[in-house]
Enzyme design. Structure first.
Site, PDB file in Angstrom:
ATOM      1  CB  CYS A 109      -0.915  -0.021   1.224  1.00 27.10           C
ATOM      2  SG  CYS A 109      -2.180  -1.313   1.105  1.00 27.10           S
ATOM      3  CB  CYS A 190      -4.282  -0.775  -0.892  1.00 22.88           C
ATOM      4  SG  CYS A 190      -2.662  -1.531  -0.884  1.00 22.88           S
TER       5      CYS A 190
END
Ligand code: DVN
Length: 295
Positions: A109, A190
């Protein structure tokens, strides 16, 4: 008309000059037609594609991402199965399902970097912003970047002679692979996602681009905290679009409507410095010291 006649010579000169003009203009016309032709000539499959793709795969699993357990032979077999013996305009994204199953990946992420119409700069940016991860850093993107491929229904091999333009096909083999790869990449995204767009063109955000049509629609607001838009214009301009102007505003409206939080910057210092590497003398590249020399 005799050669030595002065009138002849005069006419001869006029003829010679006009002939040269015709030749020059014809040559320029041919040159223009060659330049005006689509930049992507109808190239065939990249020569040595198997060696290139397999070599890149082994390089990736050995040096780039040693932790990954990928079977390069299986990936190649699945790629051939998807493309060969298919009409050159009938290879849909679904045809690559087995191949992508053989190359599962997840990303970290806050590292995802998407882009559109900023190809030159993205390579420099990804090279210095090593923490950011582009599609071309995934195994699929790494293996197939900059390659062309297509086949013919009756052929058991690639067509090395000529492949159609993307626009000529409903399901172009190259476009379909990038569509699937882009979808997978966006679904993985993400945390903080960065998007690099080109402020020196109209429609920096183009709904028909791969970013605008595939990645944007596959970003998940439950997984993505912020979409950080970076608009970069050429040092010398033109300065056409920016955070509040043009198609970027459309992108922001879409993000807002879908529940994404977003930021937008159109004067990112790192990106300017990256451009300055190629134009150090440019006025935009003058450092404070240069601008205010101490006497
Ligand atoms: O976010 C990135 C990446 O993650 C991937 O998902 O695609 C996004 C970038 O694609 P894009 O939004 O379509 O942006 P571009 O710059 O229009 O196109 C990306 C690449 O596809 C470029 O290398 C394009 O080649 P070009 O225009 O620089 O010579 C190439 N491309 C675009 N349209 C094409 C094409 N190649 C062949 N035929 C076409 N019609």
């Amino acid at each position: 008309m005799p050669l030595h006649d002065p009138k002849y010579n005069k006419n001869c000169q006029i003829f010679a000059i006009s002939s040269v003009k015709v030749l020059i203009s014809t040559g320029l016309l041919v040159l223009f037609m060659m330049c005006a032709a689509p930049l992507r000539a109808h190239l065939g499959t990249t020569p040595n594609i198997k060696h290139i793709v397999m070599g890149r795969c082994f390089n990736y699993v050995t040096l780039v991402n040693p932790g990954g357990r990928f079977d390069c032979e299986e990936i190649w077999r699945a790629f051939e199965e998807a493309v060969l013996r298919q009409a050159s305009c009938e290879v849909a994204a679904e045809h690559y399902r087995r191949m992508f199953r053989a190359m599962p990946q997840t990303g970290t992420c806050d590292r995802f970097l998407l882009w559109s119409k900023t190809r030159k700069l993205i390579q420099d940016y990804a090279a210095v912003a090593r923490h950011l991860w582009t599609l071309e850093d995934t195994l699929a993107g790494y293996m197939f970047n900059d390659l062309i491929w297509c086949s013919q229904q009756e052929d058991s091999d690639f067509d090395f002679g000529s492949c159609p333009e993307w626009s000529a096909c409903l399901h172009h083999p190259v476009h379909s692979l990038w569509r699937q790869a882009s979808k997978n990449f966006a679904e993985m995204a993400c945390g903080n996602v960065t998007v690099l767009l080109n402020g020196s063109i109209e429609k920096a955000f183009n709904r028909n681009s791969m970013f605008g049509s595939v990645e944007l629609d596959n970003l998940n607001p439950q997984r993505v905290n912020y979409v950080n838009i970076k608009v970069v214009s050429n040092l010398d301009g033109p300065f056409i679009e920016s955070c509040g102007r043009g198609s970027i505003a459309d992108l922001i409206h879409i993000l807002q409507a879908r529940g994404f939080r977003w930021t937008c910057s159109d004067n990112d210092r790192i990106l300017t410095m990256l451009q300055c590497v190629h134009k150090p003398e440019h006025r935009a590249c003058r450092t404070c010291a240069d601008a205010h020399p101490v006497n």
